[in-house]
Scaffold this active site. Structure first.
Site, PDB file in Angstrom:
ATOM      1  N   HIS A   1     -20.951  56.814  15.928  1.00  0.00           N
ATOM      2  CA  HIS A   1     -20.206  57.299  14.664  1.00  0.00           C
ATOM      3  C   HIS A   1     -20.238  58.669  14.566  1.00  0.00           C
ATOM      4  O   HIS A   1     -19.510  59.279  13.365  1.00  0.00           O
ATOM      5  CB  HIS A   1     -20.929  56.854  13.724  1.00  0.00           C
ATOM      6  CG  HIS A   1     -22.323  57.190  13.118  1.00  0.00           C
ATOM      7  ND1 HIS A   1     -23.678  56.775  13.611  1.00  0.00           N
ATOM      8  CD2 HIS A   1     -22.820  58.228  12.322  1.00  0.00           C
ATOM      9  CE1 HIS A   1     -24.693  57.670  13.081  1.00  0.00           C
ATOM     10  NE2 HIS A   1     -24.129  58.534  12.310  1.00  0.00           N
TER      11      HIS A   1
ATOM     12  N   ASP B   1     -23.286  50.970  18.408  1.00  0.00           N
ATOM     13  CA  ASP B   1     -23.149  52.510  17.798  1.00  0.00           C
ATOM     14  C   ASP B   1     -23.603  53.502  18.892  1.00  0.00           C
ATOM     15  O   ASP B   1     -24.388  54.361  18.341  1.00  0.00           O
ATOM     16  CB  ASP B   1     -23.996  52.667  16.582  1.00  0.00           C
ATOM     17  CG  ASP B   1     -23.462  53.984  15.812  1.00  0.00           C
ATOM     18  OD1 ASP B   1     -22.336  54.423  15.700  1.00  0.00           O
ATOM     19  OD2 ASP B   1     -24.305  54.830  15.577  1.00  0.00           O
TER      20      ASP B   1
ATOM     21  N   SER C   1     -28.778  61.445  13.189  1.00  0.00           N
ATOM     22  CA  SER C   1     -28.229  60.226  13.874  1.00  0.00           C
ATOM     23  C   SER C   1     -27.897  60.637  15.447  1.00  0.00           C
ATOM     24  O   SER C   1     -27.923  61.664  16.036  1.00  0.00           O
ATOM     25  CB  SER C   1     -26.568  60.349  13.347  1.00  0.00           C
ATOM     26  OG  SER C   1     -26.727  59.783  11.998  1.00  0.00           O
TER      27      SER C   1
END
Length: 551
Positions: free
Chosen positions: A153, A200, A283
């Protein structure tokens, strides 16, 4: 020489994106602060044609771009500046601009057991914008291929991958400072290898290895279908100085942003961090199990310093391994190039010795049941091309004898290792066996090899092709074949089973062989006319050929 001055008054940093940067061999491109400070220098030979160039940040609001080219090559210049990025907060700025105060600097003593893994984690920009964290990751070839794991992402694709700039060892110099880190250790350019939204993940390959002086490591991994009993994450909260967080409880298997177990099985849920937290910018950061191996990368969640009891979700490494079922959507092809099926792999420190092995060509041992086998042995030469002492070991199937099987090598040192079919090979029945002779750098360094070895155990059974003349007066010749070179003993018996002649032992080659008998015993005495049997014995097999000596 061309010069272009660029300024953005009040900016706290600047960086540039050249979408075209195709330069002739004589070219040197320099980006420097107008009023002094460290400059960025690029030689044409170090640039990737067609890839463009994205610079790291310079802590200035006024800079000069300078291009110097030999006069005869000025017509070969293709340089296009497409992005001029202005930094709106300084990397050492105090709260509230910085990451939350509950974050734990990786230089703090609580992180001492994770020093090697800390060096694998970096932070990066895409097209000059600060984005996410990630980690260098090892592969089963242990060849220090520069692979980098992060989150899907974060937005890296086949176009933006060339604009990625990675920063290493961006850390607070003092525990608790949460600031003051240096961005001097950086590199530009990556290639997208694989990604999958299900768990992801994104896997990149860097255009170059990180500078050895930065001591960047490549983290190990665990692809087992299991749940870590405790977890650690190393990350850049808000893309600021590197931090570490600890969860002392078992994770659970869920869907993304869900609590039900096991859900679709794509994520690991961290219920709450006991020490530290994560933030935007974290992230893509790796989640480690208690054995210091990556088991996932951060997708998202609700954790923060103001919400210490909220969960985070990490894409499971177990699911990323097979991903979407193609090389472009899974990790397996890239992280297990040896196709050995490894479930776990430990960290690689490229400077902790570099194990070289020669030769690495496949080895084949061939022989009859019970042996002997040819060649009798194979000698390998091990060396250490690194700058630190390494420990090594060699392993293979039990029928292969390795001498020595363990050892250490100082920088520049060499060691010979002898490999041969052992006593267990002599007990094997006919057939072909294969093994992988693995030479491993067990000190966490690079190098090593997996050499294919095959043992072909063949039946030494002699098979008759023809015999003649038969009956005979002066001599007869038997043509026979064997599958493998082997000693063959010849004896002649009369019809009563008494030994008429012991012809001794000869070496037979693989393929056709011949054996003649002149009708005499071992002392040269002519045997009476009549029926006889020539017996050829090879290993456990006997070939009996009826013969007739004419009167």
């Amino acid at each position: 020489v061309w010069r272009l001055r660029l300024a953005s008054p009040g900016a706290l940093s600047l960086n540039l994106g050249f979408v075209t940067c195709d330069l002739p061999p004589s070219a040197e491109l320099v980006v420097r602060p107008t009023f002094g400070g460290p400059a960025l220098r690029y030689r044409a030979a170090a640039l990737v044609p067609g890839a463009g160039l994205w610079t790291p940040v310079l802590l200035t609001d006024d800079l000069v771009v300078e291009l110097d080219v030999a006069a005869q090559e000025r017509g070969r210049v293709a340089l296009e500046l497409a992005r001029f990025n202005r930094g709106y907060r300084y990397f050492g700025a105090p709260a509230p601009a910085k990451a939350g105060a509950c974050n734990i600097d990786v230089v703090c003593p609580v992180a001492d057991d994770w020093r090697a893994e800390i060096r694998a984690v970096g932070v990066y920009t895409i097209a000059g914008t600060w984005k996410c964290s990630g980690a260098m990751i090892n592969n089963t070839a242990r060849d220090a291929r520069p692979l980098f794991l992060t989150a899907n992402h974060c937005g890296i694709n086949g176009t933006s991958d060339a604009s990625v700039v990675l920063y290493w060892n961006y850390e607070s110099p003092v525990c608790g400072q949460q600031g003051g880190g240096s961005l001097a250790q950086n590199q530009a350019g990556t290639t997208l290898l694989a990604n999958w939204s299900g768990s992801d993940f994104t896997l990149l390959e860097l255009d170059d290895l990180p500078d050895p002086a930065w001591r960047v490591t490549l983290a190990g991994w665990n692809r087992a279908d299991a749940v870590p009993t405790a977890s650690v994450t190393i990350h850049h909260p808000s893309t600021d100085e590197k931090s570490i967080s600890f969860d002392d409880d078992p994770a659970t298997i869920t869907s993304y942003l869900a609590d039900a177990v096991p859900g679709d099985g794509t994520h690991l849920r961290i219920g709450a961090w006991e020490l530290g937290t994560t933030e935007g910018g974290s992230s893509g950061s790796p989640l480690f199990d208690p054995d210091h191996r990556i088991v996932g990368q951060l997708h998202g969640g609700y954790a923060s310093c103001s919400r210490p009891d909220e969960p985070d979700w990490y894409g499971r490494f177990f699911r990323s391994w097979e991903g979407g079922g193609t090389p472009q959507t899974r990790l397996r092809d890239w992280l297990d190039p040896t196709a050995g099926g490894a479930v776990t792999l430990d960290l690689l420190d490229p400077l902790a010795g570099l194990l070289t092995v020669a030769p690495t060509d496949p080895v084949v041992f061939t022989g009859p049941v019970g042996g002997p086998f040819a060649p009798a042995q194979q000698v390998f030469s091990l060396g250490n091309a690194g700058v630190e002492t390494l420990a090594w070991e060699a392993a293979a199937a039990s029928w292969l004898d390795i001498q020595p099987a363990v050892g250490t090598l100082g920088p520049g040192a060499q060691q010979q290792v002898t490999v041969a079919p052992g006593s267990a090979a002599a007990d094997l029945g006919a057939g072909s066996r294969t093994t992988s002779l693995v030479f491993a750098n067990t000190a966490g360094g690079a190098g090593g090899a997996a050499v294919p070895v095959r043992l072909a155990v063949l039946e030494a059974r002699p098979r008759l092709v023809r015999v003649g003349p038969n009956p005979f007066r002066s001599y007869t010749t038997v043509i026979y074949t064997v599958e493998v070179a082997t000693p063959v003993r010849g004896r002649v018996y009369d019809v009563r089973g008494r030994l008429a002649a012991d012809l001794g032992t000869r070496g037979a080659v693989a393929g056709p062989n011949d054996w003649s008998w002149d009708g005499r015993d071992g002392k040269g005495r002519r045997q009476p006319g009549g029926r006889y049997v020539l017996e050829l014995e090879a290993g456990r097999h006997r070939l009996r050929i009826p013969l007739t000596v004419a009167h």
